[in-house]
Design an enzyme around this catalytic site. Sequence first.
Site, PDB file in Angstrom:
ATOM      1  N   GLU A 223      -2.278  -5.278   2.687  1.00 56.40           N
ATOM      2  CA  GLU A 223      -0.905  -4.312   2.953  1.00 56.40           C
ATOM      3  C   GLU A 223       0.292  -4.560   1.993  1.00 56.40           C
ATOM      4  O   GLU A 223       0.497  -5.829   1.844  1.00 56.40           O
ATOM      5  CB  GLU A 223      -0.506  -4.566   4.304  1.00 56.40           C
ATOM      6  CG  GLU A 223      -1.533  -4.074   5.429  1.00 56.40           C
ATOM      7  CD  GLU A 223      -1.228  -4.526   6.990  1.00 56.40           C
ATOM      8  OE1 GLU A 223       0.149  -4.372   7.003  1.00 56.40           O
ATOM      9  OE2 GLU A 223      -1.895  -4.596   7.822  1.00 56.40           O
TER      10      GLU A 223
ATOM     11  N   ARG B  64      -8.536   1.268   3.991  1.00 58.44           N
ATOM     12  CA  ARG B  64      -8.663   0.193   4.783  1.00 58.44           C
ATOM     13  C   ARG B  64      -8.505   0.572   6.275  1.00 58.44           C
ATOM     14  O   ARG B  64      -7.460   1.228   6.572  1.00 58.44           O
ATOM     15  CB  ARG B  64      -7.389  -0.997   4.540  1.00 58.44           C
ATOM     16  CG  ARG B  64      -7.799  -2.316   5.670  1.00 58.44           C
ATOM     17  CD  ARG B  64      -6.510  -3.192   5.524  1.00 58.44           C
ATOM     18  NE  ARG B  64      -6.769  -4.101   6.684  1.00 58.44           N
ATOM     19  CZ  ARG B  64      -5.601  -4.810   7.054  1.00 58.44           C
ATOM     20  NH1 ARG B  64      -4.619  -4.644   6.275  1.00 58.44           N
ATOM     21  NH2 ARG B  64      -5.748  -5.604   8.033  1.00 58.44           N
TER      22      ARG B  64
ATOM     23  N   HIS C  96      -7.762  -5.892  14.863  1.00 60.14           N
ATOM     24  CA  HIS C  96      -6.470  -5.664  14.428  1.00 60.14           C
ATOM     25  C   HIS C  96      -5.658  -5.669  15.807  1.00 60.14           C
ATOM     26  O   HIS C  96      -4.878  -4.324  16.117  1.00 60.14           O
ATOM     27  CB  HIS C  96      -6.213  -4.566  13.798  1.00 60.14           C
ATOM     28  CG  HIS C  96      -5.128  -4.211  12.815  1.00 60.14           C
ATOM     29  ND1 HIS C  96      -4.956  -3.890  11.394  1.00 60.14           N
ATOM     30  CD2 HIS C  96      -3.440  -4.132  13.148  1.00 60.14           C
ATOM     31  CE1 HIS C  96      -3.714  -4.073  11.053  1.00 60.14           C
ATOM     32  NE2 HIS C  96      -3.014  -4.081  12.205  1.00 60.14           N
TER      33      HIS C  96
ATOM     34  N   ASN D 204      -0.959  -9.691   3.088  1.00 62.15           N
ATOM     35  CA  ASN D 204      -0.142  -8.478   3.470  1.00 62.15           C
ATOM     36  C   ASN D 204       1.209  -9.164   3.035  1.00 62.15           C
ATOM     37  O   ASN D 204       1.794 -10.087   3.586  1.00 62.15           O
ATOM     38  CB  ASN D 204      -0.046  -8.235   5.104  1.00 62.15           C
ATOM     39  CG  ASN D 204      -1.381  -7.746   5.549  1.00 62.15           C
ATOM     40  OD1 ASN D 204      -2.542  -7.583   4.679  1.00 62.15           O
ATOM     41  ND2 ASN D 204      -1.766  -7.607   6.621  1.00 62.15           N
TER      42      ASN D 204
ATOM     43  N   TYR E 175       5.431  -7.883   2.688  1.00 64.96           N
ATOM     44  CA  TYR E 175       6.355  -6.973   2.758  1.00 64.96           C
ATOM     45  C   TYR E 175       7.854  -7.649   2.388  1.00 64.96           C
ATOM     46  O   TYR E 175       8.602  -6.639   1.883  1.00 64.96           O
ATOM     47  CB  TYR E 175       6.769  -6.567   4.228  1.00 64.96           C
ATOM     48  CG  TYR E 175       5.356  -5.893   4.795  1.00 64.96           C
ATOM     49  CD1 TYR E 175       5.547  -4.460   4.761  1.00 64.96           C
ATOM     50  CD2 TYR E 175       4.315  -6.381   5.413  1.00 64.96           C
ATOM     51  CE1 TYR E 175       4.414  -3.603   5.245  1.00 64.96           C
ATOM     52  CE2 TYR E 175       3.136  -5.629   5.702  1.00 64.96           C
ATOM     53  CZ  TYR E 175       3.439  -4.287   5.509  1.00 64.96           C
ATOM     54  OH  TYR E 175       2.365  -3.412   5.967  1.00 64.96           O
TER      55      TYR E 175
ATOM     56  N   GLU F 255      -3.740 -10.526  10.326  1.00 68.52           N
ATOM     57  CA  GLU F 255      -2.383 -11.337  10.387  1.00 68.52           C
ATOM     58  C   GLU F 255      -2.515 -12.285  11.552  1.00 68.52           C
ATOM     59  O   GLU F 255      -1.780 -12.030  12.532  1.00 68.52           O
ATOM     60  CB  GLU F 255      -1.192 -10.389  10.441  1.00 68.52           C
ATOM     61  CG  GLU F 255      -0.982  -9.506   9.237  1.00 68.52           C
ATOM     62  CD  GLU F 255       0.379  -8.674   9.352  1.00 68.52           C
ATOM     63  OE1 GLU F 255       1.087  -8.828  10.222  1.00 68.52           O
ATOM     64  OE2 GLU F 255       0.734  -8.319   8.174  1.00 68.52           O
TER      65      GLU F 255
HETATM   66  C1  NOJ Z   1       1.417  -5.581   9.498  1.00 72.46           C
HETATM   67  C2  NOJ Z   1       0.479  -4.969  10.316  1.00 72.46           C
HETATM   68  O1  NOJ Z   1      -0.747  -5.455   9.992  1.00 72.46           O
HETATM   69  C3  NOJ Z   1       0.582  -3.408  10.569  1.00 72.46           C
HETATM   70  O2  NOJ Z   1      -0.280  -3.211  11.611  1.00 72.46           O
HETATM   71  C4  NOJ Z   1       1.862  -3.042  10.816  1.00 72.46           C
HETATM   72  O3  NOJ Z   1       2.119  -1.723  11.348  1.00 72.46           O
HETATM   73  C5  NOJ Z   1       2.595  -3.272   9.636  1.00 72.46           C
HETATM   74  N1  NOJ Z   1       2.388  -4.739   8.962  1.00 72.46           N
HETATM   75  C6  NOJ Z   1       3.991  -2.924   9.304  1.00 72.46           C
HETATM   76  O4  NOJ Z   1       4.796  -3.611  10.130  1.00 72.46           O
END
Ligand code: NOJ
Length: 475
Positions: free
Chosen positions: A369, A107, A127, A295, A297, A173
């Site tokens: 992500e 990506r 982005h 995405n 995390y 995002e």
């Molecule tokens: C989300 C973002 O899309 C990316 O640019 C960023 O580096 C990562 N998460 C980690 O924070």
Amino acid sequence: MSIGLLLLLIIVGSPVNADGPVCPPTPSNKLSRAHFPEGFLFGTATAAYQVEGAVNETCRGPSVWDIYCKKYPEKCNGDNGTQAVEFFYRYKEDVQLMKNLNTDAFRLSISWTRIFPRIIPFVTVFHWDTPQSLENEYGGFLSANIVKDFREYAEYVFQEYGGKVKHWITFNEPWVFAHAGYDVGKKAPGRCSPYAKERTVKGECLGGRSGYEAYLVSHNLLNAHAEAVEAFRQCEKCKGGKIGIAHSPAWFEPHDFKDAQNGATVDHIVGHRLPKFTTEQKAKLRNSADFVGINYYTSTFSNHMEKPNHAELRFKQDSLVEWKDKNINEVSIGSKPATAELAVYSRGFRKVLKYVKDKYANPEIIIMENGYGEKLGDNDTVAVGTADYNRETYLKRHLLSMYEAICEDKVNVTGYFVWSLLDNFEWQEGFKTRFGLYYIDFKNNLTRHEKVSGKYYREFLSQGVRPSAIKKDEL
Ligand code: NOJ
């Protein structure tokens, strides 16, 4: 669990009409690619601004991030945008890294003009690097003018690459872009009301009005998304391709388990601050995603707020969800190794996937992500940085959660990208927070070193069958 997913409701298209993913009979060996449905894609991700460097080369114009970091280096953790002027990304070397990892897909974002041979490119059109010229001219995403300019830009890239690139993401995002850039001021263009400024933000808010601008930006962004999708669907050479958007939902566990989740609707609370879509705009937004990018995390606890503080309005508060690090018993969510950026809670990954399936009529989902960030501080050496056992554990747990979501909950996930291939520029954290499967030695000619996590992913992907379209020796 509503915040961050609100936008999904509008744009997700009709559900995928299948009985659900078909998983192979569970092999007894440890989790690997072999456990996932045939054709499932695995890859790594990066974004142009975070890895490209060479900010003054060729005819590239400055973006809001260049100006932001140059003018206010303290807002980018001391990096003033010149650290990576040497071309950070190295075409041949990095394609070789992807090949070594056994990945199928990559990506990248479009200001990156190289297209990779025989590895499937997933291209993100935007982005976060708004051209500074448009920011100066009319305030960038604060203005409805961005909609036609974005469409023109998207049309251009679809014409250029639509024949080769079959997977597209319009925006990365949007919630983070609006919230961090226009509500708490921690990312470019750094706008906020002083009362809403996030504790970690260095310096002042660079203009702005929290609780207002983030809505305008989201509104314009959604219209820009819809226009770009319309352009994509009209583009002849793009036929056979797919387009979506990448959201970043956090999973929320209740702060107090006796509390019910609130069901407040945003428009009731936000009232006149919420821009209205015209009938035509709504029609364009409907079914404007072939898949939903997610995405993921971390997760957090949430507490229900009775009402927003009207004197200090904020975008993030309007959902009446208070984000809490700890629950009522002072317990933190998941686990958090000392150098970790965010808490590790893989159960939230499975839950959020199931939630999206149930709430939004079973769309196709691609994990755009997933990854683990760490700040090594003074101990940052090649030896320490490559011994990233915590990242290995993070990946193991999240791959397992995703497997359960797909094979037990029957969530229609079709691909997964680790963030990130390489350590890179982590926005307001500068180069000090690392996310890569490869360590970048910034002091020694940006040399790449495989981390323990890279080795893990490589071995995970060496098992089972690669998607039929890509043969290993073709990469
Ligand atoms: C989300 C973002 O899309 C990316 O640019 C960023 O580096 C990562 N998460 C980690 O924070």
